[in-house]
Motif scaffolding. Structure first.
Motif, short mmCIF file in Angstrom:
data_model
loop_
_atom_site.label_atom_id
_atom_site.label_comp_id
_atom_site.label_asym_id
_atom_site.label_seq_id
_atom_site.Cartn_x
_atom_site.Cartn_y
_atom_site.Cartn_z
N ALA A 206 0.89 -1.06 -0.09
CA ALA A 206 0.04 -0.17 -0.07
C ALA A 206 0.77 1.33 -0.03
O ALA A 206 0.74 1.96 1.16
CB ALA A 206 -0.94 -0.02 1.22
N PRO A 207 1.62 1.65 -0.98
CA PRO A 207 2.69 2.54 -1.24
C PRO A 207 2.26 3.80 -1.76
O PRO A 207 3.02 4.50 -2.27
CB PRO A 207 3.70 1.81 -2.14
CG PRO A 207 2.64 1.07 -3.18
CD PRO A 207 1.65 0.81 -2.21
N ALA A 208 0.91 4.31 -1.44
CA ALA A 208 0.51 5.56 -2.46
C ALA A 208 1.29 6.64 -1.87
O ALA A 208 1.61 7.58 -2.92
CB ALA A 208 -0.82 5.36 -2.05
N ILE A 218 0.23 13.53 -6.71
CA ILE A 218 -0.72 12.55 -5.82
C ILE A 218 -1.10 11.24 -6.85
O ILE A 218 -1.64 11.56 -7.74
CB ILE A 218 -1.90 13.07 -5.49
CG1 ILE A 218 -1.72 14.25 -4.35
CG2 ILE A 218 -3.03 12.29 -5.06
CD1 ILE A 218 -2.85 15.00 -3.79
N LEU A 219 -0.47 9.84 -6.16
CA LEU A 219 -0.60 8.94 -7.39
C LEU A 219 -1.46 7.96 -6.38
O LEU A 219 -1.03 7.29 -5.38
CB LEU A 219 0.70 8.35 -7.84
CG LEU A 219 1.46 9.51 -8.30
CD1 LEU A 219 2.80 8.65 -8.61
CD2 LEU A 219 0.95 9.56 -9.87
N ALA A 220 -2.47 7.42 -7.03
CA ALA A 220 -3.37 6.42 -6.08
C ALA A 220 -2.92 4.98 -6.53
O ALA A 220 -2.44 4.85 -7.71
CB ALA A 220 -4.74 6.69 -6.44
N SER A 221 -2.99 4.03 -5.55
CA SER A 221 -2.68 2.66 -6.02
C SER A 221 -3.83 1.99 -6.51
O SER A 221 -4.96 2.30 -6.28
CB SER A 221 -1.89 1.88 -4.85
OG SER A 221 -1.09 2.51 -4.21
N CYS A 235 -5.27 5.79 -1.81
CA CYS A 235 -4.99 7.30 -2.13
C CYS A 235 -4.87 8.27 -0.90
O CYS A 235 -5.63 8.35 0.11
CB CYS A 235 -5.95 7.82 -3.08
SG CYS A 235 -5.60 9.47 -3.88
N PRO A 236 -3.60 8.75 -0.87
CA PRO A 236 -3.37 9.83 0.38
C PRO A 236 -4.33 10.96 0.12
O PRO A 236 -4.83 11.52 -1.08
CB PRO A 236 -1.65 10.25 0.28
CG PRO A 236 -1.68 9.94 -1.26
CD PRO A 236 -2.38 9.07 -1.79
#
Length: 403
Positions: A206-208, A218-221, A235-236
């Motif tokens: 879970a490396p978002a 901002i990059l969502a997994s 997503c952070p």
């Protein structure tokens, strides 16, 4: 951006509610890493995690302003309990949307604080979507688990307490899922003492935030897969990433094996029950993600809400990872005495058999062969290697880690 004033006001609201848990030093982990290690044990906090800080600060600030009638939240578990606890304190209803994969202990505890629990989806982001639907239907006030300045300020009080107990700390390792804890602690610490390094830790599955941090976007997994349910976020937050990009020095990831081994070590060496997300910070230190030798390092153990039924699985995984349990297959002649001879070799190496299965029906075996599946208790990697060497030296074929 949250300020020291915001965090100080949050600390005043929280003062009559949260437990004062002093930073504790660890001789064991200091000796293993060459650093001077301190633990911030939020697993001992009210509701079992740090989340009560941000939830209580947000809800009480809204309550002080007037007009708060009901609240709703989405959570993998710990924020749920914080919101439910705070809502009960002021006598308003709370609805919590949680992933279906949430540990039973967290669901039961949330219900125990009087909240209505709605299970939806497989991860935090699915539960969030469900919560938004209910907000549209009911008009309840949504309490975000991380992407909110008041929540972040509440979590930032941990940074204030760490500096109170150990002003000379060099590095603080903080678990991160959506980033509320990390952004709050980093904002607090960096505005007080920019010298201190703040590093966020995520699970490899879970490396978002790690990806977003290194790409400055901002990059969502696409998916998350980790035993650390508390930080399994696709997503952070926008606000949290703003603070993380401003105040955090670095981001690292740890494997589920690293986390499991750390949980086991915390149980054995410190008698602390820590959930997977909470153990990730110490896991990064023990796994050598960075060299902190000679430095004062504080690890935030963010929570301890773990299902008792899940602990044995974590312990088993940790035992294998730390070479305390060794799983192997042995192909042997299917003749009288072979099994007894193998057992004798294992005994001579001072290994203890804890599981044993004899199998003659296997497509890969010759007609005169049998295969034995064995799990042994050993004292570490060296003893395990010596056992394998002894078995192969006796003419058997020993394969470690095979199914």
């Amino acid at each position: 951006m949250i300020t020291i004033k915001d965090i100080d006001e949050a600390a005043q609201r929280l003062q009559p509610v949260v437990h004062n848990i002093p930073l504790s030093s660890s001789t064991t982990f200091s000796g293993m890493t060459g650093a001077e290690v301190f633990l911030k044990c939020e697993n001992q906090q009210k509701t079992g995690s740090f989340k009560v800080r941000g939830a209580y600060n947000k809800i009480m600030k809204l309550y002080e302003a007037g007009g708060l009638k009901s609240v709703i939240a989405s959570s993998a578990g710990n924020h749920a309990q914080g919101v439910a606890f705070a809502a009960r304190q002021i006598g308003i209803p709370a609805t919590i949307c949680m992933p279906r994969s949430t540990p039973i202990a967290k669901v039961s505890a949330t219900k125990g604080y009087g909240a209505n629990v709605v299970l939806s989806g497989s991860c935090y982001d699915d539960a969030y979507a469900k919560a938004m639907e209910i907000v549209e239907e009911t008009g309840a006030t949504f309490i975000h688990p991380f992407d909110d300045e008041d929540v972040m300020a509440g979590q930032g009080t941990i940074g204030m307490e760490i500096l109170r107990d150990q002003p000379a700390v060099d590095v603080i390792l903080v678990p991160a899922g959506g980033g509320g804890l990390l952004s709050g602690v980093a904002a607090c610490v960096k505005q007080i003492n920019p010298r201190i390094e703040v590093i966020g830790v995520q699970a490899e599955g879970a490396p978002a935030i790690v990806n977003s941090f290194h790409q400055d976007s901002i990059l969502a997994s696409d998916a998350v897969h980790t035993i650390a349910d508390g930080i399994a976020v696709k997503c952070p937050g926008t606000k949290t990433m703003e603070h993380i990009n401003t105040f955090v020095d670095d981001m690292v990831t740890v494997s589920d094996d690293d986390i499991a081994a750390t949980i086991l070590m915390l149980l054995e060496r410190t008698k602390q029950v820590v959930e997977p997300a909470g153990a990730s910070s110490l896991a990064a230190l023990l796994a050598g993600k960075r060299d902190f030798a000679g430095k004062k390092v504080a690890c935030v153990l963010s929570g301890g809400n773990i299902d008792v039924s899940f602990i044995h699985r974590i312990v088993e995984k940790g035992l294998v990872t730390r070479y305390r349990h060794m799983k192997f297959n042995v192909i042997m002649p299917d003749v009288p005495g072979s099994l007894e001879r193998l057992a004798g070799i294992i005994a001579e190496q001072n290994a203890n058999i804890i599981m044993f299965q004899h199998d003659r029906v296997n497509a890969n075996l010759d007609i005169n062969e049998a295969i034995v599946h064995v799990v042994c208790e050993v004292g570490g990697k060296e003893q395990g290697q010596a056992l394998q060497k002894a078995i192969n030296g006796a003419g058997y074929i020993c394969t470690v880690g095979a199914e």
